[in-house]
Design a protein around this motif. Sequence first.
Motif, short mmCIF file in Angstrom:
data_model
loop_
_atom_site.label_atom_id
_atom_site.label_comp_id
_atom_site.label_asym_id
_atom_site.label_seq_id
_atom_site.Cartn_x
_atom_site.Cartn_y
_atom_site.Cartn_z
N ARG A 173 -1.88 9.05 -9.10
CA ARG A 173 -2.21 7.62 -9.07
C ARG A 173 -3.44 7.34 -9.94
O ARG A 173 -3.48 6.38 -10.71
N ARG A 186 -8.00 -4.82 -7.99
CA ARG A 186 -8.02 -3.55 -7.25
C ARG A 186 -9.41 -3.28 -6.67
O ARG A 186 -10.41 -3.27 -7.36
N HIS A 210 -5.97 5.54 -2.82
CA HIS A 210 -5.30 4.60 -3.74
C HIS A 210 -6.24 4.08 -4.83
O HIS A 210 -5.90 3.13 -5.51
N ILE A 262 0.82 -1.21 0.00
CA ILE A 262 0.00 0.00 0.00
C ILE A 262 0.86 1.26 0.00
O ILE A 262 0.51 2.25 -0.63
N HIS A 263 1.99 1.23 0.68
CA HIS A 263 2.78 2.46 0.82
C HIS A 263 4.11 2.46 0.09
O HIS A 263 4.62 3.53 -0.23
N GLY A 273 0.08 0.27 -4.15
CA GLY A 273 -0.55 1.48 -3.62
C GLY A 273 -0.45 2.64 -4.58
O GLY A 273 -1.29 3.56 -4.54
N HIS A 274 0.56 2.65 -5.42
CA HIS A 274 0.70 3.69 -6.45
C HIS A 274 0.70 3.00 -7.81
O HIS A 274 1.69 2.37 -8.19
#
Lengths: 641, 641
Positions: free
Chosen positions: A262, A218, A244, A133-134, A187-188
């Motif tokens: 994103r 997703r 996200h 995610i990060h 996440g990106h």
Amino acid sequence: MLRKLTPLKINHVRLQDSFWSPRVQLLHQAILPYQWQALNDEIDGVEKSGCIDNFKIAAGELEGSYHGFVFQDSDLYKWLEAVGYSLQTEPDPEWEKRADEVIDLIGRAQQPDGYINTYYTVKEPGKRWTNLIHNHELYCAGHFIEGAVAYYKATGKRKVLDIACRFADYIASVFGDGEGQLKGYDGHEEIELALVKLYHATGDQQYLDLSRFFIDERGQDPSFFLEECERRGEKRRKEDLEYHQAHLPVRSQMDAVGHAVRAMYLYAGMADVAAETEDHTLWEACQTLWKSVTEKRMYITGGVGSSSHGESFTIDYDLPNDYAYTETCAAIGLVFWAHRMLQIEPNSIYADVMERALYNGVLSGMAEDGKSYFYVNPLEVWPEACHHRHDKNHVKTVRQGWFGCACCPPNIARLLASLNQYLYSYYDQEIYVHLYISSEAEAELSGGRVRITQVSSLPWDEDVKLTVSVPEPAKFTLALRIPAWCQGAQLTINGETVTWESVNGYAKINRRWSDGDQLEWRLPLTVERLYANPNVRVNAGKVALQRGPLVYCLEEVDNGPTLTDLCLPVNEELTVQVEADLLGGVAVISGNGVRSNPSGWEHALYRPAPLDSVSASIKAIPYYAWCNREPGEMLVWIREC
Amino acid sequence: MLRKLTPLKINHVRLQDSFWSPRVQLLHQAILPYQWQALNDEIDGVEKSGCIDNFKIAAGELEGSYHGFVFQDSDLYKWLEAVGYSLQTEPDPEWEKRADEVIDLIGRAQQPDGYINTYYTVKEPGKRWTNLIHNHELYCAGHFIEGAVAYYKATGKRKVLDIACRFADYIASVFGDGEGQLKGYDGHEEIELALVKLYHATGDQQYLDLSRFFIDERGQDPSFFLEECERRGEKRRKEDLEYHQAHLPVRSQMDAVGHAVRAMYLYAGMADVAAETEDHTLWEACQTLWKSVTEKRMYITGGVGSSSHGESFTIDYDLPNDYAYTETCAAIGLVFWAHRMLQIEPNSIYADVMERALYNGVLSGMAEDGKSYFYVNPLEVWPEACHHRHDKNHVKTVRQGWFGCACCPPNIARLLASLNQYLYSYYDQEIYVHLYISSEAEAELSGGRVRITQVSSLPWDEDVKLTVSVPEPAKFTLALRIPAWCQGAQLTINGETVTWESVNGYAKINRRWSDGDQLEWRLPLTVERLYANPNVRVNAGKVALQRGPLVYCLEEVDNGPTLTDLCLPVNEELTVQVEADLLGGVAVISGNGVRSNPSGWEHALYRPAPLDSVSASIKAIPYYAWCNREPGEMLVWIREC
């Protein structure tokens, strides 16, 4: 086929444009060399990058610790991508040698199983794929793949492509819905569109399948991200996933939300996968999101993302001019997405937005000399308030050295280096001209090879000349975009006025062309007064000036301070003059307006007397060119009276 | 004498006003009882206060740990102050008994050396006076002193005053420029004005000297706060001290900066000390800061503090309507300060601002039923944006239960309970009427006792009747404020038209008055269109409606959504009608405006067609009364066309 058009390749288009070519040249003169030095920590007084060193440490060739953000690797990859595009149009042995060395280094930093990421290799070995995610792991992979494909196309050298494929193959083994695989995504977003490029470069279907997997997974329920966060003991709520674009399956997303860059990269990847897999539900999702962005959440400059918090979209019509975020990278992402939409549905609505973002929200990000950059591109700036209001501290009132943060400048670099591919598309016996930028283009239509030479006087003047070169007379359709900003376009062929069929915003001329046929395509450039939807609360009673593709603005250096006080009478005629010595030569819009008589206001904050007006000349310059002289106030939306 | 006027005491004025009296009654019916229960943690489902328990723990009568903010004690003190004012006008044995018990408790929580602060006594014993910049120790002391003086004045009981004096004597031993004393002051001003009240109640000069010491020391170099922070290892820069108005000595401060409530309390204390000590340089500093606030940094509602970050002032003319902070407490502080300025210089500019803040920025803080409160009072609200934009999350779109945070509600309570003292002042043989609120007032002039009976129809109607009662005919001057909002005030005495001398915004009638003399003071109430200084960028092209002391606003419930789209023609006549059933009976302003024709905008975000207008009725209600019906948009500054 869902996708109708194919863009002409970068090396089939040669730019020769007085507006754009000097900007592309800045790539060679300034951006790429400077960035190379920065990546190697060879510039004194500049924040350390550590990027190349990270790769050396990962390769076991240097002692040291990891330096920089988790996505530091991507700086090198974007540089490689820009070099790749650059070499596609203009060979340069020195840059090729440097790139080869870099590719060797990346290869040595690649782990035995194919994995490449210096952060995890050096700093958190054993923790791969635990913080999708990060931590931008697949994002970095995506940028590497884009760089690899660009360089491979330029040189034909397979080494970098092989490294990329080994990495992608490994990723394909990790992610999937098989036993023991991760049903995750990044996440990106970025890898989605990159994998489609790798599929095109290699023809290997598994890369397309993997991209589709990431897109399909997703936002599914149960949420991969929420479960991942729970595993790490991090508290997240479902609402946090909007950032996200992972709050809902992509086909259920009705509004553009979350981090704007994103979002743009995701939507571009969705369009790619929709086209490649003939997925009509995914294409419908793209269209829904396109409407959300362009009908309700986009600035007139093509900037997107109206909130600094999360660099994100907010709600419909919430487009504050002074609090805007409108990151340069997000406008670039909109160009990417619009270009893909246009290939699927040849309709000028996509090209209009692509052009709007390119000439305004993207270009404003770079100074005339290519040496300083805006990340945030607001439409109204009162510098003193930005310096003193905490809620405006994301707005820099002058461009910053491009090395400060390494995200937008190389993104502009790779867009400029590949600008060629946005001008033309073809399909069977049709050739489309989307952007009016002087260039030579070669297309291989089903009926044979065609060369188009375009001499455009845009954005300052209204004449576009196109010359057709064919080895022998050939029947095909030339489709010329009729820009939304243009009323009364006129066409002559070999001096004779010609009418055309207008299809989805393109003038289609279907005939048997002879070598040397000359088209004169006149696109009347008028000063347009544009108004915003009344739901855009901040723009009530205001007008924006546009001429051709360029949105205009007022600057303090031309108009004095307190630009909001200026008012443009509704019937005032506006004149246009090209000032050759101004800002590299720009067309300036002038007119007579009014502003308040300052007398009597010295000690009054509020008073009942109606405002006493005095006349004031108004001078507007193209928005992209603001802040290249004295710093000061700037304003796009002008009061009308 | 620097101070010219003395306000009539609370118990010398009796309110009988159809607008204000019901609001003051809410004190007894709702605010004081509810707050008493809250302080005692007797309300279910409400955040725990712990306030009374903290005192019991400090007194050694309860086991437990400290609960709440460092300034939790001040909640009880403000309640005590409000009770004190209330008892001054209306005896109530039950409330008096409760207050006596509370005072006993405070006395038992007082330490042997006189110190009172339950936070430091219970939670950080031994750490007194080590964190003056943040921990509100003297601030709490100030609120106790204000409460003690109010209660002592109401009842004549010395006990609470003795407790306060013992505490203040102890503070005077700790602070000063003697050997071993602290040359410090508080991070949140309050004690300065409180000590002047204690000086008045006791006649003891040392309290005035201590107040002056705090004011004189503030912002001196080297900085007490920076040294204190260094001792605790906390990093602070000189610029950070603006928040506390401690960046410069107060006489060198040219601009109102920092936390707005703190600033107002400081300036009020400065005015007090200037008047008491005949300090002309301090009075000049007050005047300079007054100009900074009222000529450059105040909203038309009398709200101050335009930034949520630090609840603070920013820069000249930076007065965004939608991002405003404008805390209710800051508008209350402006009333305090303006009232003090007015006694020093009898000039209607001070009374005008006092009235503006009172009827608008203060009153908007409380719902009609007294049960919910705004802390933040913006002049433009688009609820959806407040809910979705992080930089607007300080704006609540409906009033909150008053118990959530205990700062503004009791501040409104103590202002309402002491409203009487703001109406009249006297001096030698002059009696001033500042506010037109129905009441009976008794003044002891040098020539004898005078009673004024005021029957005012404001703010809805324009007639004020004043009856003079004197035991025998007496010569004195009646000074009637001519409000800035009023043109063509007319006066008759006993039916005969009278002219007057206008001095600093007051109509002065000097004559021999007989018992029963009747004045009819007609203050034409027109709808004023007010304009903002052109430097207030957000208000360009906009108008605010005001009638009498009331600023008006548009609400969505009356005008539909997208209030910014409404436009009021410059020559449109506006009509006024009192609607008895609306919001407790208010005068409504109506007129015909225009708004955009929505057709054609369904899918367009920007378009070149000039806006097509349709007529739209406009209905404005008093700003203070907004958000007492359906929640929705609100707008003070209306576009004019």
